[in-house]
Write an enzyme that holds these catalytic residues in place. Structure first.
Site, PDB file in Angstrom:
ATOM      1  N   CYS A  80       0.834  -1.202   0.000  1.00 15.25           N
ATOM      2  CA  CYS A  80       0.000   0.000   0.000  1.00 15.25           C
ATOM      3  C   CYS A  80       0.872   1.257   0.000  1.00 15.25           C
ATOM      4  O   CYS A  80       1.355   1.664  -1.052  1.00 15.25           O
ATOM      5  CB  CYS A  80      -0.995  -0.025   1.167  1.00 15.25           C
ATOM      6  SG  CYS A  80      -2.344   1.182   1.001  1.00 15.25           S
ATOM      7  N   HIS A 139      -3.665  -5.238   0.511  1.00 14.48           N
ATOM      8  CA  HIS A 139      -3.079  -5.596   1.805  1.00 14.48           C
ATOM      9  C   HIS A 139      -3.044  -7.116   1.989  1.00 14.48           C
ATOM     10  O   HIS A 139      -3.993  -7.709   2.501  1.00 14.48           O
ATOM     11  CB  HIS A 139      -3.880  -4.957   2.940  1.00 14.48           C
ATOM     12  CG  HIS A 139      -3.631  -3.499   3.091  1.00 14.48           C
ATOM     13  ND1 HIS A 139      -2.586  -2.996   3.830  1.00 14.48           N
ATOM     14  CD2 HIS A 139      -4.284  -2.427   2.564  1.00 14.48           C
ATOM     15  CE1 HIS A 139      -2.610  -1.672   3.770  1.00 14.48           C
ATOM     16  NE2 HIS A 139      -3.624  -1.299   3.005  1.00 14.48           N
ATOM     17  N   GLU A 142      -1.531  -8.686   4.150  1.00 12.45           N
ATOM     18  CA  GLU A 142      -1.437  -8.993   5.578  1.00 12.45           C
ATOM     19  C   GLU A 142      -2.800  -8.974   6.273  1.00 12.45           C
ATOM     20  O   GLU A 142      -2.926  -9.474   7.399  1.00 12.45           O
ATOM     21  CB  GLU A 142      -0.469  -8.027   6.270  1.00 12.45           C
ATOM     22  CG  GLU A 142      -1.007  -6.648   6.589  1.00 12.45           C
ATOM     23  CD  GLU A 142      -1.017  -5.674   5.417  1.00 12.45           C
ATOM     24  OE1 GLU A 142      -1.045  -4.462   5.668  1.00 12.45           O
ATOM     25  OE2 GLU A 142      -1.032  -6.120   4.241  1.00 12.45           O
TER      26      GLU A 142
END
Length: 235
Positions: free
Chosen positions: A93, A183, A185
């Site tokens: 990001c 993202h 994660e």
């Protein structure tokens, strides 16, 4: 043993931290490597020596790349040094946008506005020979929350994934540096937390996007695959 560095470019909302942890905690869930160091760059922690780096991950941030904050400008210089040294790099990001900007591309507010929630992306034909994306399906779900984007890509960058909102969802520079606008994660709980925070004054849109949140297992694999590349490049 060289270290895998996670450069923390900010922190999430306090409400999310209390329930689910922060940026680095979500990344660490997908890493199978024991020598890891977190660097909180906004608190002026020192940028690592290139000689110590197995690989580098730069997290997301609630800051904007176009603010050109001092710590962010320092990271741009570091990114260029990492690329020249061919050290494996993953920008997530904010880190994705900073990779693009550090190499001369344009970063700015996206003309279509914010992209938020679970969305589907499609990979390019170039992804079929990429050391990370070749292991992923031709399209898969990812979690996103961003207002700014890499409006253009660096010269000689390879586009790896796109969708209708965001042309530059993922790209690679050389053989060792990746940027992903989404993202990898995040899990569903973190994504829901962001939707609730960003849209806390818009119940209709908030509830619509909450219903669309899905698992993003293929996206999560990107962090594991990146670490595999970093470990392989150092043996």
């Amino acid at each position: 043993m060289k270290k895998l560095f996670i450069i923390k470019a900010g922190k999430t909302f306090d409400t999310i931290i209390s329930e689910h942890g922060d940026f680095e905690d979500w990344i660490l869930k997908y890493i199978n490597y024991e020598n890891i160091k977190i660097i909180d760059i906004q608190n002026n922690e020192e940028i690592p020596s290139l000689n110590d780096c197995l690989g580098v991950i730069i997290t997301g941030s609630h800051a904007m790349v176009t603010q050109e904050l001092p710590w962010s400008l320092k990271l741009e210089i570091f990114i260029k040094e990492v690329i020249l040294a061919k050290i494996p790099f993953l920008g997530i990001c904010y880190g994705h946008q900073l990779l693009a900007k550090s190499l001369g591309a344009k970063v700015d507010y996206h003309p279509k506005g914010i992209e938020l929630g679970t969305v589907n992306i499609s990979v390019s034909k170039e992804a079929l020979s990429d050391d990370i994306f070749k292991y992923l399906p031709s399209s898969f779900d990812v979690h996103v929350v961003h207002s700014q984007s890499a409006i253009s890509l660096p010269k000689n960058a390879v586009l790896l994934a796109s969708n209708n909102h965001e042309q530059n969802q993922a790209f690679r520079v050389g053989q060792n540096a990746w940027g992903v606008q989404f993202h990898p994660e995040y899990d569903e709980n973190v994504m829901k937390g962001y939707i609730k925070e960003v849209l806390k004054n818009n119940d209709e849109e908030k509830n619509r996007l909450l219903k669309k949140v899905k698992q993003s297992n293929h996206s999560n694999e990107i962090i594991k695959l990146f670490v595999n590349v970093a470990k392989a490049s150092n043996y």
